[in-house]
Design an enzyme around this catalytic site. Structure first.
Site, PDB file in Angstrom:
ATOM      1  N   TYR A  57      53.673  37.168  23.541  1.00  0.00           N
ATOM      2  CA  TYR A  57      54.296  36.068  24.282  1.00  0.00           C
ATOM      3  C   TYR A  57      53.606  34.747  23.935  1.00  0.00           C
ATOM      4  O   TYR A  57      52.555  34.416  24.476  1.00  0.00           O
ATOM      5  CB  TYR A  57      54.222  36.303  25.789  1.00  0.00           C
ATOM      6  CG  TYR A  57      54.910  37.554  26.292  1.00  0.00           C
ATOM      7  CD1 TYR A  57      55.915  38.172  25.558  1.00  0.00           C
ATOM      8  CD2 TYR A  57      54.551  38.117  27.511  1.00  0.00           C
ATOM      9  CE1 TYR A  57      56.549  39.329  26.022  1.00  0.00           C
ATOM     10  CE2 TYR A  57      55.182  39.263  27.988  1.00  0.00           C
ATOM     11  CZ  TYR A  57      56.170  39.860  27.239  1.00  0.00           C
ATOM     12  OH  TYR A  57      56.793  41.000  27.706  1.00  0.00           O
ATOM     13  N   ARG A 223      67.473  38.032  32.886  1.00  0.00           N
ATOM     14  CA  ARG A 223      67.079  36.797  32.208  1.00  0.00           C
ATOM     15  C   ARG A 223      67.847  35.578  32.727  1.00  0.00           C
ATOM     16  O   ARG A 223      68.202  34.682  31.972  1.00  0.00           O
ATOM     17  CB  ARG A 223      67.227  36.956  30.690  1.00  0.00           C
ATOM     18  CG  ARG A 223      66.432  38.149  30.181  1.00  0.00           C
ATOM     19  CD  ARG A 223      66.558  38.409  28.710  1.00  0.00           C
ATOM     20  NE  ARG A 223      65.922  39.663  28.368  1.00  0.00           N
ATOM     21  CZ  ARG A 223      65.769  40.136  27.143  1.00  0.00           C
ATOM     22  NH1 ARG A 223      66.222  39.441  26.115  1.00  0.00           N
ATOM     23  NH2 ARG A 223      65.182  41.288  26.912  1.00  0.00           N
TER      24      ARG A 223
END
Length: 331
Positions: A57, A223
């Site tokens: 990430y 999401r």
């Protein structure tokens, strides 16, 4: 906040766990470090003691942000969940995909979980996080080029050394979980699960129920899809992976928003947003231990945490699920 025991471990984690993918910026159109740090701190102030991150990430950025955010919190008051097995700095293992880093430079991502790589990744994560142990260490994706035995024995070694408390997996199926169990005791499986993505109900959920494993549900709001805030024709920022995700096609946005409108009265009656309702529904599903929820700023983080101030009745859950079962997306 509610807290739940993870599998058969002594690890109690917050039902809403902070998912730090978006905080790292990568594939989300960049990051603002200070906003991300404030978001994590605000979550903690509202009872969110568990944070899930990964080296990939932001290519280390997310772990650095997490480390900065928790540096003044007593270490035993927070649970750090991170991962290994996705390398952007080593061309080895199973090629995953090409991407761009936060600086816009091309990178190739490989799924690799060889022993020497895991040992290195653990040391790098400990340094970035500013800690001497990881509460839950998870393989990020299966690596078909490395025997599961080699991978899990490496994690077992890290547990023996005290650098890792518990082993977990992500995106494993039931067969892979059973194989891994031969070499290390698994606490959990982290898998995608939401109102509109329920594939794990076929084999992962029954396996975890039978063997008392925790399930960390990631993307419970799909999401952002299940917030109801995205409308047909929405333009995502450059670098945002959702632009090419089939869930966000105009036809699916229309269908999903119609479903959300049909359950909105339940949310309204409880003073919940649609996103909060999605979190609560997810946490009431069989074998789901916690919901991993991301936030880009303090406001989003607080709203996610506050979902746990309310609850759903069995009849409300049944009503939502019945309407959900009629939803057919074009994927």
């Amino acid at each position: 906040m509610k807290y739940r025991k993870l599998g058969q471990t002594d690890l109690n984690i917050s039902a809403v766990t902070f998912g730090a993918w978006a905080a790292g910026g990568w594939m989300w159109g960049g990051t603002e470090r200070n906003d991300a740090i404030r978001a994590i701190k605000a979550s903690y102030d509202h009872g969110v003691t568990s944070i899930d991150t990964a080296p990939i990430y932001g290519q280390g950025t997310s772990e650095e942000i997490v480390g900065e955010a928790i540096k003044d919190i007593p270490r035993d008051q927070v649970q750090i969940l991170t991962k290994y097995g996705m390398r952007w700095d080593l061309k080895k293992g199973n090629f995953g995909f090409s991407s761009k880093n936060n600086d816009g430079k091309d990178i190739d991502i490989y799924k690799y979980a060889g022993k020497e790589s895991i040992i290195k990744e653990c040391e790098d994560s400990l340094r970035r996080l500013g800690t001497d142990y990881i509460d839950l260490y998870q393989i990020h994706w299966p690596d078909v080029t490395t025997p599961i035995q080699e991978t899990m024995e490496a994690v077992a070694q890290l547990i023996e050394q005290g650098k890792v408390r518990h082993a977990g997996v992500c995106n494993y199926d039931a067969v892979q979980m059973a194989e891994a169990e031969n070499y290390v005791s698994l606490a959990s499986n982290q898998v995608p699960y939401s109102m509109v993505q329920r594939d794990i109900e076929k084999d992962v959920v029954p396996y975890c129920q039978e063997h008392h494993k925790g399930i960390l549900a990631y993307s419970p709001m799909q999401r952002g899809l299940l917030t109801g805030k995205l409308k047909p024709g929405h333009r995502f920022a450059e670098g945002d992976h959702r632009a090419s995700n089939p869930y966000f096609k105009d036809t699916n946005l229309k269908k999903t928003n119609a479903f959300l409108e049909s359950i909105k009265p339940i949310a309204d009656a409880k003073g919940l947003s649609l996103g909060q309702l999605a979190i609560l529904w997810t946490l009431e599903q069989p074998a789901i231990t916690i919901a991993l929820v991301g936030a880009r700023n303090e406001s989003q983080a607080v709203q996610n945490a506050k979902a746990m101030e309310k609850s759903l009745s069995k009849s409300e859950i049944s009503e939502i699920t019945a309407k959900l079962n009629k939803l057919e997306l074009d994927l």
